[in-house]
Design an enzyme around this catalytic site. Structure first.
Site, PDB file in Angstrom:
ATOM      1  CG  HIS A   1      -1.809  -1.181   1.211  1.00  0.00           C
ATOM      2  ND1 HIS A   1      -1.402  -2.412   1.638  1.00  0.00           N
ATOM      3  CD2 HIS A   1      -3.196  -1.316   0.981  1.00  0.00           C
ATOM      4  CE1 HIS A   1      -2.642  -3.181   1.670  1.00  0.00           C
ATOM      5  NE2 HIS A   1      -3.696  -2.274   1.339  1.00  0.00           N
TER       6      HIS A   1
ATOM      7  CG  HIS B   1      -5.893   2.051  -0.673  1.00  0.00           C
ATOM      8  ND1 HIS B   1      -5.764   2.939   0.643  1.00  0.00           N
ATOM      9  CD2 HIS B   1      -6.145   0.680  -0.244  1.00  0.00           C
ATOM     10  CE1 HIS B   1      -6.263   2.267   1.331  1.00  0.00           C
ATOM     11  NE2 HIS B   1      -6.168   0.959   1.125  1.00  0.00           N
TER      12      HIS B   1
ATOM     13  CD  GLU C   1     -21.444  -6.336  23.457  1.00  0.00           C
ATOM     14  OE1 GLU C   1     -22.534  -6.425  24.333  1.00  0.00           O
ATOM     15  OE2 GLU C   1     -21.370  -5.565  22.572  1.00  0.00           O
TER      16      GLU C   1
ATOM     17  CG  HIS D   1     -30.156 -13.189  24.805  1.00  0.00           C
ATOM     18  ND1 HIS D   1     -30.902 -12.687  23.851  1.00  0.00           N
ATOM     19  CD2 HIS D   1     -30.144 -12.155  25.778  1.00  0.00           C
ATOM     20  CE1 HIS D   1     -30.894 -11.316  23.831  1.00  0.00           C
ATOM     21  NE2 HIS D   1     -30.453 -11.147  25.105  1.00  0.00           N
TER      22      HIS D   1
END
Length: 701
Positions: free
Chosen positions: A32, A279, A441, A503
């Protein structure tokens, strides 16, 4: 901070950085190059003027930390490490992406290259973990030097980062940025390289919002500077950039700072400037030759070094030595004035446990009652609180599930400015040890990674096992870096109950066991939980560990009371045995070990000899020698059963040709947790049936 005046030698060093970056990618055949070429003046300005560092001692305690969040632009940093004198050589740049023995891999890797603070590459994580570095700096300073004004403390330092549009687009940057502002992390400065290019082209297609206003709304100080001039010309005005950075530092001592720099990718490479192809692909021989001509280099030569510019750039090492010497004086004065804190510092740096650590766990275990139902999440909370009393470096919290995860530390102040206090959490201070992440999280995983990398403290983070999916990418990076993050994941099975299949983890144990260098622990009861924590902190490796814990109560077993202390650290051990060679081996983890014990008793009544093996951690078991493994799971006993409330995938290796898994191969149910286990076959009766079926197959063979 002295005013930065760019000299001719600075300009020549920046040109050399651009050419070396282009040559390194061209030589590797991939990479890159665009961002390293256009970031050269920004990175050079930071390394030469703003970042406090000593290239002679890359691990110097008093250094600032720099994180390149866009790890694909790794040459940005490698070239500055070379220019600054970190021991990286021209050959290292020539071996960019050069295979197993390279010190300059495609993305920076922690522990491989001097001066690299963390592994980056998955976009956004470097940005988020930089915030964790700032968390760690403040908490550690509070442990060691809380009374000294921060700028005067030897434990104060700054965190610098460079990010790009990809980092800003990843949601993790928003998660973590909100927390950074809430925490008033004024020692964090992020340079946002806004070149408006990514692989698929102009970022206006996908990033149309005003990023600075977004960060202002979080509470960050923001400013911007442009190398693109009003008339369309381009000027890499590093003096102007330095003024903006210095202004930010003076104006916002208690705010994290985001400085947007408008740039053109790959400038001034002919045909590649502001072009998406620069890039992620090499520039090509023609473009590199054109770049060299523009910058005064021989287009026919590669890896040319301007020796005068290099010597000038390496004077930063002399400044680093002076800064280091001044810090040494400050540090020694602190040691003399604070012998108790100095002893704590020495212990933390050595990675040693405190006196009283084992006793804290032993005393807790003395309170456990055999036969009493205790959820392992509850036992985990008791252990964390017991060791926190003797282990001041332990701190942590949850992603808004502290009460459920049992990750609250009793009597602890919350790590937050005083004005963040709430009715539920009235005591907040900047050095508190109770962390709150909100429903974030992923940010929790990234921030605790940064804490571990940037300090000697020991964080933990909790959530429901189901929501570990949100954290997974940060867990993987912790495993890759081999840093001892501690995950407290509760509500580990369909026994969660009425919250339903969304869950209830099913595939999660298998998927995390599949992750290299992550150690997964699922204890059977309170004794195994306590011993799992003991071994986590005592073990010699630094691999991250997941404690996978039950919501429901589990009977404390008489067998673990006698055997867990020696057995848990070995990953698997004989919990219940028979006289002579067993007819069948029953292997279980977590809440299902009790079912294996019950099944063994039933089988014994029918004259079938069943050995019960508790397997708290397959990873720890695999570390044992062949003799121990054979003693626990003798090859001659081919009738085997595994019982675990999840998919059976990890168990076939141990079941062999005739073994039978008692497992769950579907998503969960809507019912009561205990009924779910029955309906899905996670019962002692099913274990008995499986044992008989396995024995029958062995006999038939």
């Amino acid at each position: 901070m002295t005013e930065f005046k760019e000299t001719e030698l600075d300009e020549r060093a920046i040109k050399m950085a651009k050419v070396l970056s282009a040559d390194a990618v061209e030589n590797a055949g991939s990479g890159h190059p665009g961002s390293p070429v256009s970031l050269a003046p920004i990175a050079y300005t930071l390394y030469q003027h703003f970042i406090k560092h000593d290239p002679n001692d890359p691990k110097w305690e008093g250094r600032d930390r720099f994180i390149l969040s866009g790890g694909h632009a790794s040459l940005t940093q490698y070239v500055q490490l070379y220019l600054s004198g970190y021991g990286l050589t021209l050959d290292d740049l020539k071996h960019f992406r050069g295979g197993a023995d390279t010190r300059t891999p495609g993305h920076p890797e922690y522990g491989l290259t001097p001066g690299i603070e963390m592994t980056t590459g998955p976009l956004g994580q470097g940005f988020a973990s930089a915030i964790g570095f700032a968390y760690g700096e403040r908490f550690q300073r509070g442990l060691l030097d809380p009374q000294t004004p921060k700028e005067d403390s030897p434990f104060y330092h700054k965190i610098w980062a460079i990010c790009g549009e990809g980092d800003i687009e990843e949601g993790i940057s928003g998660e973590a940025a909100a927390l950074a502002a809430n925490q008033k992390l004024g020692n964090l400065t992020v340079i946002f390289d806004a070149n408006r290019i990514q692989i698929e082209g102009d970022t206006n297609l996908v990033l149309a919002e005003d990023v600075l206003k977004r960060f202002q709304s979080y509470g960050w100080y923001t400013d911007e500077f442009s190398f693109i001039q009003p008339d369309g010309s381009y000027k890499e005005d590093v003096e102007g950039l330095a003024d903006v950075i210095a202004k930010a530092e003076a104006a916002a001592p208690d705010q994290p700072k985001l400085i947007k720099v408008h740039s053109l990718i790959a400038w001034p490479t002919p045909g590649k400037t502001n072009d998406p192809s620069s890039h992620g692909s090499k520039l090509g021989a023609e473009a590199v030759a054109g770049l060299k001509k523009l910058l005064g280099y021989d287009p026919e030569q590669s890896f040319q070094v301007d020796e005068d510019a290099l010597a000038h750039a390496r004077k930063v090492a002399e400044r680093g030595l002076a800064a280091h010497a001044a810090w040494d004086e400050k540090f020694e004065a602190w040691r003399k004035a604070n012998p108790d804190k100095a002893a704590l510092y020495d212990r933390l740096k050595a990675g040693e446990l405190p006196e009283g650590f084992d006793k804290a766990i032993d005393d807790l275990e003395a309170t456990f009652e055999v036969g009493k139902g205790v959820a392992t999440r509850g036992a985990s909370g008791s252990v964390l609180n017991a060791i926190a009393a003797v282990m001041p470096e332990l701190w942590g919290g949850s992603a808004d599930l502290g009460g459920s995860n049992k990750t609250d530390l009793k009597g602890a102040a919350t790590f937050a400015p005083e004005e963040c206090a709430t009715k539920q959490w009235p005591v907040c201070n900047e050095f508190g040890r109770q962390l709150h992440f909100g429903v974030r999280e992923f940010a929790m995983g990234c921030i605790t990674n940064g804490i571990l990398l940037g300090s000697y403290t020991r964080p933990f983070g909790g959530t429901f096992f189901m929501f570990s999916d949100y954290e997974r990418s940060a867990v993987r990076l912790a495993a890759l870096m081999e840093i001892p993050n501690l995950y407290v994941w509760t509500h580990d099975s369909v026994a969660v109950g009425e919250d339903g299949p969304t869950h209830q983890p099913i595939e999660h144990l298998a998927s995390f066991r599949a992750m290299p260098q992550l150690e997964v622990v699922r204890p059977a009861d309170a004794f195994e939980t306590a011993e799992a924590y003991r071994y986590f902190f005592e073990k010699k490796n630094t691999l991250p560990t997941a404690m996978v814990l039950s919501r429901q109560g589990i009977p404390v077993l008489a067998e673990t009371a006698a055997k867990a202390k020696d057995g848990v650290k070995k990953g698997a051990y004989v919990l219940v045995d028979t006289e002579g060679t067993p007819d069948v081996i029953l292997m279980g983890t977590g809440s299902e070990v009790q079912l294996a014990v019950k099944a063994a008793k039933t089988l014994a009544e029918e004259g079938i000899k069943a050995r019960v093996v508790s397997v708290p951690s397959l990873e720890w078991f695999e570390e044992q020698d062949a003799e121990y493994k054979e003693a626990v799971l003798p090859a001659g006993v081919k009738a085997r059963v595994s019982v675990e409330a999840g998919v059976a995938m990890p168990w076939y290796k141990y079941l062999g040709s005739y073994g039978k898994p008692v497992s769950i191969e579907q998503f969960g149910l809507q019912g009561d947790g205990a009924q779910n286990l029955i309906d899905l076959g996670i019962t002692a009766e099913h274990v008995v049936e499986a044992a008989k079926a396995s024995i029958a197959e062995v006999q038939a063979a």
